[in-house]
Design a protein around this motif. Sequence first.
Motif, PDB file in Angstrom:
ATOM      1  N   THR A  94       0.893  -1.206   0.100  1.00 30.44           N
ATOM      2  CA  THR A  94      -0.241  -0.159   0.070  1.00 30.44           C
ATOM      3  C   THR A  94       1.006   1.239   0.137  1.00 30.44           C
ATOM      4  N   ILE A  95       0.191   2.499  -0.212  1.00 29.96           N
ATOM      5  CA  ILE A  95       1.133   3.668   0.075  1.00 29.96           C
ATOM      6  C   ILE A  95       1.835   3.594   1.498  1.00 29.96           C
ATOM      7  N   SER A  96       2.958   4.359   1.426  1.00 30.49           N
ATOM      8  CA  SER A  96       3.925   4.389   2.734  1.00 30.49           C
ATOM      9  C   SER A  96       4.112   5.792   2.895  1.00 30.49           C
ATOM     10  N   LEU A  97       3.967   6.280   4.150  1.00 35.36           N
ATOM     11  CA  LEU A  97       4.092   7.555   4.646  1.00 35.36           C
ATOM     12  C   LEU A  97       5.234   7.855   5.445  1.00 35.36           C
ATOM     13  N   GLY A  98       6.489   8.248   4.821  1.00 39.04           N
ATOM     14  CA  GLY A  98       7.498   8.778   5.488  1.00 39.04           C
ATOM     15  C   GLY A  98       7.556   9.968   6.238  1.00 39.04           C
ATOM     16  N   GLU A  99       7.529  10.116   7.517  1.00 38.64           N
ATOM     17  CA  GLU A  99       7.201  11.376   8.210  1.00 38.64           C
ATOM     18  C   GLU A  99       7.782  12.612   7.749  1.00 38.64           C
ATOM     19  N   VAL A 100       9.038  12.819   7.451  1.00 33.88           N
ATOM     20  CA  VAL A 100       9.759  14.019   6.916  1.00 33.88           C
ATOM     21  C   VAL A 100       9.884  14.107   5.741  1.00 33.88           C
ATOM     22  N   PHE A 101       9.152  13.144   4.841  1.00 31.42           N
ATOM     23  CA  PHE A 101       9.361  13.406   3.197  1.00 31.42           C
ATOM     24  C   PHE A 101       8.095  13.739   2.758  1.00 31.42           C
ATOM     25  N   LEU A 102       6.989  14.300   3.492  1.00 34.18           N
ATOM     26  CA  LEU A 102       5.881  14.580   2.816  1.00 34.18           C
ATOM     27  C   LEU A 102       5.439  15.962   3.151  1.00 34.18           C
ATOM     28  N   SER A 103       4.976  16.677   2.035  1.00 33.56           N
ATOM     29  CA  SER A 103       4.355  17.885   2.225  1.00 33.56           C
ATOM     30  C   SER A 103       3.049  18.050   1.579  1.00 33.56           C
ATOM     31  N   PRO A 104       1.932  18.973   2.327  1.00 30.16           N
ATOM     32  CA  PRO A 104       2.615  19.807   3.513  1.00 30.16           C
ATOM     33  C   PRO A 104       2.499  19.283   4.769  1.00 30.16           C
ATOM     34  N   GLY A 133       3.728  -1.717   9.624  1.00 34.11           N
ATOM     35  CA  GLY A 133       3.902  -0.327   9.473  1.00 34.11           C
ATOM     36  C   GLY A 133       4.930   0.089  10.683  1.00 34.11           C
ATOM     37  N   GLY A 134       5.082   1.328  10.799  1.00 39.09           N
ATOM     38  CA  GLY A 134       5.990   1.763  11.978  1.00 39.09           C
ATOM     39  C   GLY A 134       6.015   3.346  12.077  1.00 39.09           C
ATOM     40  N   CYS A 135       6.434   4.047  10.943  1.00 36.04           N
ATOM     41  CA  CYS A 135       6.391   5.504  10.898  1.00 36.04           C
ATOM     42  C   CYS A 135       4.982   6.155  11.423  1.00 36.04           C
ATOM     43  N   ASP A 136       5.020   7.429  11.983  1.00 34.73           N
ATOM     44  CA  ASP A 136       3.938   7.929  12.770  1.00 34.73           C
ATOM     45  C   ASP A 136       2.687   7.745  12.270  1.00 34.73           C
ATOM     46  N   LYS A 137       2.527   7.918  11.064  1.00 30.44           N
ATOM     47  CA  LYS A 137       1.042   7.876  10.470  1.00 30.44           C
ATOM     48  C   LYS A 137       0.643   6.571   9.990  1.00 30.44           C
ATOM     49  N   THR A 138       1.702   5.630   9.850  1.00 31.56           N
ATOM     50  CA  THR A 138       1.419   4.347   9.217  1.00 31.56           C
ATOM     51  C   THR A 138       0.579   3.249   9.956  1.00 31.56           C
ATOM     52  N   VAL A 139       1.002   3.216  11.322  1.00 34.59           N
ATOM     53  CA  VAL A 139       0.124   2.385  12.235  1.00 34.59           C
ATOM     54  C   VAL A 139      -1.165   2.851  12.310  1.00 34.59           C
ATOM     55  N   GLU A 459       2.714  19.380  12.167  1.00 29.59           N
ATOM     56  CA  GLU A 459       3.545  19.351  13.775  1.00 29.59           C
ATOM     57  C   GLU A 459       4.269  20.727  13.984  1.00 29.59           C
ATOM     58  N   ALA A 460       3.462  21.937  13.797  1.00 22.24           N
ATOM     59  CA  ALA A 460       4.130  23.054  14.079  1.00 22.24           C
ATOM     60  C   ALA A 460       3.814  23.760  15.070  1.00 22.24           C
ATOM     61  N   GLY A 461       3.091  23.031  16.257  1.00 19.32           N
ATOM     62  CA  GLY A 461       2.788  23.674  17.459  1.00 19.32           C
ATOM     63  C   GLY A 461       3.903  23.696  18.540  1.00 19.32           C
ATOM     64  N   TYR A 462       4.997  23.207  17.953  1.00 16.62           N
ATOM     65  CA  TYR A 462       6.137  23.874  18.780  1.00 16.62           C
ATOM     66  C   TYR A 462       6.909  24.690  18.392  1.00 16.62           C
ATOM     67  N   LEU A 463       6.260  25.980  18.702  1.00 17.07           N
ATOM     68  CA  LEU A 463       6.650  27.215  17.918  1.00 17.07           C
ATOM     69  C   LEU A 463       8.178  27.262  18.556  1.00 17.07           C
ATOM     70  N   PRO A 464       8.955  28.020  17.795  1.00 19.60           N
ATOM     71  CA  PRO A 464      10.395  28.223  18.258  1.00 19.60           C
ATOM     72  C   PRO A 464      10.348  29.455  19.432  1.00 19.60           C
ATOM     73  N   ILE A 465      11.176  29.142  20.240  1.00 21.26           N
ATOM     74  CA  ILE A 465      11.201  30.224  21.036  1.00 21.26           C
ATOM     75  C   ILE A 465      11.887  31.489  20.136  1.00 21.26           C
TER      76      ILE A 465
END
Length: 574
Positions: A94-104, A133-139, A459-465
């Motif tokens: 099936t499709i796979s979702l690699g957390e840091v390679f997907l936009s937006p 599965g494993g990466c965040d959204k896949t499971v 995952e933008a809720g961790y606003l930088p100081i």
Amino acid sequence: MIRPLKGTETRMDGKPKGLGKGLTNYGDMDFAHFLRRSFARSTGMSKSLLEKPVVGIVMTPSGFNNCHRYMPALVEAVSRGVLAAGATPMPFPTISLGEVFLSPTSMKFRNLMSMDTEEMILAQPVDAVVLIGGCDKTVPAQLMGAASADVPAIQLVTGPMSTGRHRGQRLGACTDCRSFWAKYRAGTVNAEEIEEVEGRLAVTAGTCAVMGTASTMACIAETLGMSLPGTAAIPAVLAERLVAAEESGKAAVALIDRPIKPSQVITGKSVENAFRLLMAVGGSTNAIVHLTAIAGRRGIRIPNRRLNEISDETPVLVDLKPVGEGYMEDFHAAGGVGAVLRELKPLLHLDTIDIEGRTLAERLAEPLKWVDRNFIRAFDNPISKVGGLIALEGTLAPDGAIFKRAAATPALFETTGRAVVFENLEDLSRRVDDPALDVKADDILVLKNAGPIAAGMPEAGYLPIPKKLAQAGVKDMVRISDARMSGTAFGTIVLHVSPESAVGGPLAAVRDGDTIRLSVKDKRIDLLVDPAEIRNRLAGVKRPPAPRRGYGALYDRSVLQAPGGCDFDFLTGD
Ligand code: FES
């Protein structure tokens, strides 16, 4: 009536199984049998193997998914188990979702993966499935798909990464990514060192090495009863993980003649158990959205009030990053999910069943021989007496917001402060480090337009100081948004504000200088502005234009807000 293929095994109920089921209908079922058999022969498998029941293996390798790098070895091990138990393995992608390679953001595609998973399970002739599965959204996507398909299914995870080393310090993705980046921004780590660190954070195959979203979801899958006991935390690189894969294959074969469906495993009680586990491990805020979506597929809803009851009754027992000190490899060696569940036993529903048909009471009957109390505390010696996550409500979030108190600064739990507002993600990145930004350490940073409709809920809720404050030594501030936050992040951060600002939630009304009050004690988040004024301001809010075509249009039309698990409205169960 569909007649079984000659020589094809049938269930005890007389229905065909294996390749004899779910035939393509050309108006002549005998021809359909014949045609399928002919094409199946071209796989190169023997006739006798093709006549056995089939275990589908949902595989998700991808060049864009480093967390699934060992997928081929796992598929091989599951296949070995299936063959050893007397059935035929049929891996399919099936499709796979690699957390840091997907936009937006990968979150936008979780529901797409769940639909792919559900439809392929239903459309192909499988008697049971193993989902890898494993990466965040896949499971989450696989469990959502399996819950809807309701075909006997076992979740196998790829397992967490092992840690790297940097100048005598252990490093693991991705809590240490964030802490080192914060030091770099504050000027205490230089460019040369940050480049060295970059190569030492994610050093093996597997999912992030801390109790982030992927690990939390693996633990939840085991607690629900959808994975074999003891398998959630086995590091990706250990031989033990391949054994777990082989055992999962065998267990899937056992499900063919003694089917236990996801609907029997994912119940109101097992979902409550999973929420308790989530609290006790200090797990990811994202898991609330995902577990809500998985439960929602079976028509199960856990309201904010119940979530808070569970949190207030459940202690934090696990000392792992981002909340504590250890890594997933420590958690596995310490006793893993089984050790935590044994501590929580008095609070759990023990009559839930797992995919092997055992009750939780039976699963937990034998005490573990040893538990490392450095990482998994006893119930009466917790890290915190209350759970890691709570839901907030108030005039700023009428439908709720989520707060990870285990990863926040207690001194900021009761804060009344001045809002410093960023209208969207572009505005945030343009201005947050501007030396002219009017911001003080006791202000509250607010980010709008980062919810499910506006931005896919990244995952933008961790606003930088803001840099000038970070360089002055400020480590934490209250931050509020309708975004999510990485499970590996930490800070005094209010997330998932609902309704989101883009659909006219009160977050859209916040302006620079307004006063906001956070009260963890009262579980409230309030905008201290006159209600009539808030209504006035919201009258001008316009929903962003909908995409005209493709998946984006479907997403925009159908996605629910965070309290609905951000699932699609047409996929939830009754
Ligand atoms: Fe895949 Fe963290 S990037 S689990």
